[in-house]
Design a protein around this motif. Structure first.
Motif, short mmCIF file in Angstrom:
data_model
loop_
_atom_site.label_atom_id
_atom_site.label_comp_id
_atom_site.label_asym_id
_atom_site.label_seq_id
_atom_site.Cartn_x
_atom_site.Cartn_y
_atom_site.Cartn_z
N ASP A 105 0.82 -1.08 -0.01
CA ASP A 105 0.15 -0.03 -0.10
C ASP A 105 0.84 1.16 -0.01
O ASP A 105 2.09 1.18 -0.03
N ALA A 106 0.08 2.36 -0.02
CA ALA A 106 0.95 3.55 -0.15
C ALA A 106 1.88 4.10 0.99
O ALA A 106 2.84 4.72 0.96
N GLY A 107 1.61 3.40 2.20
CA GLY A 107 2.40 3.55 3.37
C GLY A 107 3.87 3.07 3.10
O GLY A 107 4.99 3.67 3.91
N TYR A 108 4.36 2.34 2.01
CA TYR A 108 5.58 1.82 1.87
C TYR A 108 6.32 2.47 0.82
O TYR A 108 7.42 2.07 0.56
N PHE A 109 5.54 3.56 0.11
CA PHE A 109 6.25 4.27 -1.00
C PHE A 109 7.41 5.28 -0.48
O PHE A 109 6.88 6.07 0.51
N THR A 110 8.63 5.00 -1.19
CA THR A 110 9.47 5.99 -0.87
C THR A 110 10.24 5.74 -2.31
O THR A 110 10.57 4.83 -2.69
N GLN A 111 10.92 6.92 -2.60
CA GLN A 111 11.65 7.02 -3.86
C GLN A 111 12.77 6.09 -3.97
O GLN A 111 13.20 5.32 -4.97
N GLU A 112 13.37 6.04 -2.56
CA GLU A 112 14.77 5.29 -2.50
C GLU A 112 14.24 3.60 -2.66
O GLU A 112 15.03 3.03 -3.12
N SER A 113 13.30 3.17 -2.16
CA SER A 113 12.75 1.87 -1.91
C SER A 113 12.45 1.34 -3.30
O SER A 113 12.74 0.02 -3.94
N ILE A 114 11.70 2.19 -4.35
CA ILE A 114 11.22 1.79 -5.69
C ILE A 114 12.25 1.78 -6.43
O ILE A 114 12.26 1.29 -7.72
N THR A 115 13.44 2.56 -6.40
CA THR A 115 14.42 2.71 -7.27
C THR A 115 15.90 2.21 -6.95
O THR A 115 16.78 2.18 -7.55
N THR A 116 15.76 1.39 -5.88
CA THR A 116 16.95 0.66 -5.16
C THR A 116 17.41 -0.55 -6.16
O THR A 116 16.55 -1.28 -6.98
N ASP A 117 18.57 -0.80 -6.45
CA ASP A 117 19.18 -1.58 -7.30
C ASP A 117 18.63 -3.15 -7.05
O ASP A 117 18.77 -3.97 -7.79
N SER A 118 18.70 -3.32 -5.86
CA SER A 118 18.34 -4.64 -5.15
C SER A 118 17.05 -5.24 -5.79
O SER A 118 16.86 -6.39 -6.00
N LEU A 119 15.96 -4.23 -6.09
CA LEU A 119 14.60 -4.67 -6.37
C LEU A 119 14.40 -4.35 -7.87
O LEU A 119 13.42 -4.15 -8.30
N SER A 120 15.50 -4.22 -8.51
CA SER A 120 15.46 -4.10 -9.80
C SER A 120 14.84 -5.17 -10.99
O SER A 120 14.17 -4.77 -12.01
N THR A 121 14.98 -6.33 -10.15
CA THR A 121 14.26 -7.42 -10.89
C THR A 121 12.88 -7.66 -10.66
O THR A 121 11.90 -8.45 -11.09
N VAL A 122 12.15 -6.94 -9.70
CA VAL A 122 11.11 -7.23 -9.19
C VAL A 122 10.13 -5.96 -9.69
O VAL A 122 10.33 -4.87 -9.79
#
Length: 497
Positions: free
Chosen positions: A366-383
């Protein structure tokens, strides 16, 4: 002969008196379909019966207890058994740890988490009797077993999760992340703010001095009533000094917490300065002090005041789970002290990779987890992430974005465009059907687990691992997967080294 005749006469008179005193009940009239004796089965609670020699024959073959017995027999319990190898042999032998673990897992799966309730189930429940072999471990033994082997519960969760993956119940095609507040084993009325602590540390020593002065004056008097008052005042002084020591220790913890928070902020400041971004002024880690309204709880200092359902504020922990879409299996779990869910997206998905060796194909939160750093981190690039930057409004008025994506679009706007597509709407809509029912089953319908029994962040994390393990066991059993019943139960007795 005369005496016998007199005795018979008295007995007959006694029977006559009883018959006259007790009204005779008339038999109910026979109905058209027969008398009462032919309508219902007779039930005689005092009838002696011969129960089956084997407790297993009293339960169906597909009962949950047989599944848990077989599942535990497949686990590696060397971390638990190693603590019994160097026993001297003095005293009474311990209960079989495999049996104790099976009993605790079964009781947690059926919503029984209290030590006294588990002890009562051993006396009254047939499935618990199958596990224990008609033995009854008391609540102290159960609590001591949980306390001794609490560090192994996360390992047990890991093994059962891997078993579920081997059975084909974990696909990692799409996972959903969510959090919830669960009550701590502490009352919010036992918390005190930093400002109040500063006031108390100044006032309590003065109160103790006044009471000690009164004690000296009363001891100089030769009066029996004065001696009684002296005893009362000494008890009060002892209580105030004990409370002062506890307040000083809690005050020191709050100050250490503030300095630690300032050190973390200083590291983040260094990173942001390198990126050329503006930041607000942060306190010096050496002189940082808590906010006047910051609180700490005397019963469980690791718990925090958090907003709960209905708008109330309670002493809680924030629990996190990642749930797989295929069979609603929990693939990652954690307990945090912060009231919001920011900066938890990347750590929770990284835990999924650590447990199963790969990242999910897609994930939603949900929206409570959104941060720019979280969705652009390299470790989650495949997700492929579906995390809205804004909270959902009802009714939804957003329209799908069309046209080519601009080059200078921000990560938040890019996420908004993705969620406005048909594919994004379908996947994000599944989030409520994946993870939120799991919290409903844990907190209300199945397990009724809405408060922790243990205290301290480390212990609470292990207790949450035990609850998540019970949930996964129940899901595997309900999925229709069956083991062949183990013929070697109970397991062989472990030989001492």
């Amino acid at each position: 002969m005369a005496e016998n005749s007199i005795a018979r006469q008295s007995n007959s008179q006694l029977k006559l008196q009883i018959g006259m005193a007790t009204p005779v009940r008339k038999a109910p009239a026979a109905s058209a379909i027969g008398s009462r004796s032919t309508l219902f089965r007779r039930q005689l609670c005092t009838q002696l019966v011969l129960l089956p020699a084997d407790f297993k024959s009293r339960l169906p073959d597909n009962h949950l207890v047989f599944f848990i017995i077989d599942m535990v027999s497949r686990l590696d319990l060397s971390g638990i058994l190693v603590k019994y190898e160097n026993k001297s042999g003095v005293g009474r032998p311990a209960y079989d740890p495999t049996m104790m673990l099976t009993l605790i897992l079964y009781c947690y799966c059926t919503g029984t988490t209290s030590g006294r309730a588990i002890e009562r189930s051993c006396r009254e429940s047939v499935p618990c009797g199958v596990i224990t072999g008609n033995q009854t471990p008391d609540h102290d033994t159960i609590s001591n077993f949980l306390l001794l082997h609490r560090e192994q519960f996360d390992c047990i969760f890991q093994q059962i999760l891997q078993q579920a993956e081997e059975f084909g119940l974990v696909k990692l095609e799409h996972v959903a992340l969510d959090g919830s507040k669960i009550h701590a084993n502490a009352s919010r009325h036992k918390a005190m703010s930093y400002q109040r602590m500063c006031e108390k540390t100044e006032k309590l020593p003065l109160d103790c001095e006044k009471l000690e002065t009164q004690i000296v004056e009363l001891e100089s008097q030769d009066n029996p009533r004065a001696a009684k008052e002296v005893h009362t005042l000494k008890t009060e002084v002892k209580f105030k000094k004990k409370r002062l020591a506890k307040i000083k220790a809690s005050k020191k913890k709050l100050e250490q917490r503030a300095k630690k928070r300032a050190r973390v902020q200083a590291k983040e400041k260094t990173k942001l300065l390198k990126q050329g971004r503006k930041i607000r002024k942060i306190p010096d880690p050496k002189t940082a002090l808590p906010e006047p309204t910051e609180q700490i709880n005397f019963t469980d200092p690791d718990s925090r005041i958090m907003g709960h359902t209905g708008g109330a504020f309670e002493q809680c922990y924030n629990v996190q789970i990642v749930v797989d879409r295929h069979c609603q299996m929990i693939v990652a779990h954690d307990v945090v002290q912060q009231g919001n869910d920011k900066n938890l997206l990347e750590p929770m998905f990284r835990q999924v990779h650590q447990r199963l060796g790969k990242y999910p194909i897609s994930g939603s939160a949900d929206a409570g987890y959104f941060t720019q750093e979280s969705i652009t981190t390299d470790s989650l690039s495949t997700v492929e992430l579906f995390v809205p930057p804004d909270r959902e409004t009802h009714p939804r008025t957003s329209r799908p974005s069309v046209g080519r994506i601009p080059k200078d679009i921000s990560p938040a706007d890019r996420m908004r465009r993705k969620l406005s597509t048909t594919h994004g709407k379908e996947l994000y809509a599944q989030r409520k059907c994946i993870v939120e029912p799991v919290f409903g089953q844990i907190k209300h319908s199945v397990f009724a687990f809405d408060q922790f029994s243990w205290r301290g962040l480390g212990n609470v994390r292990l207790e949450w691992a035990l609850v998540c393990t019970a949930h996964n066991l129940t899901k595997i059993w309900r999925s229709g997967y069956r083991f062949a019943q183990a013929e070697s139960w109970p397991p062989p007795v472990m030989k001492a080294a």
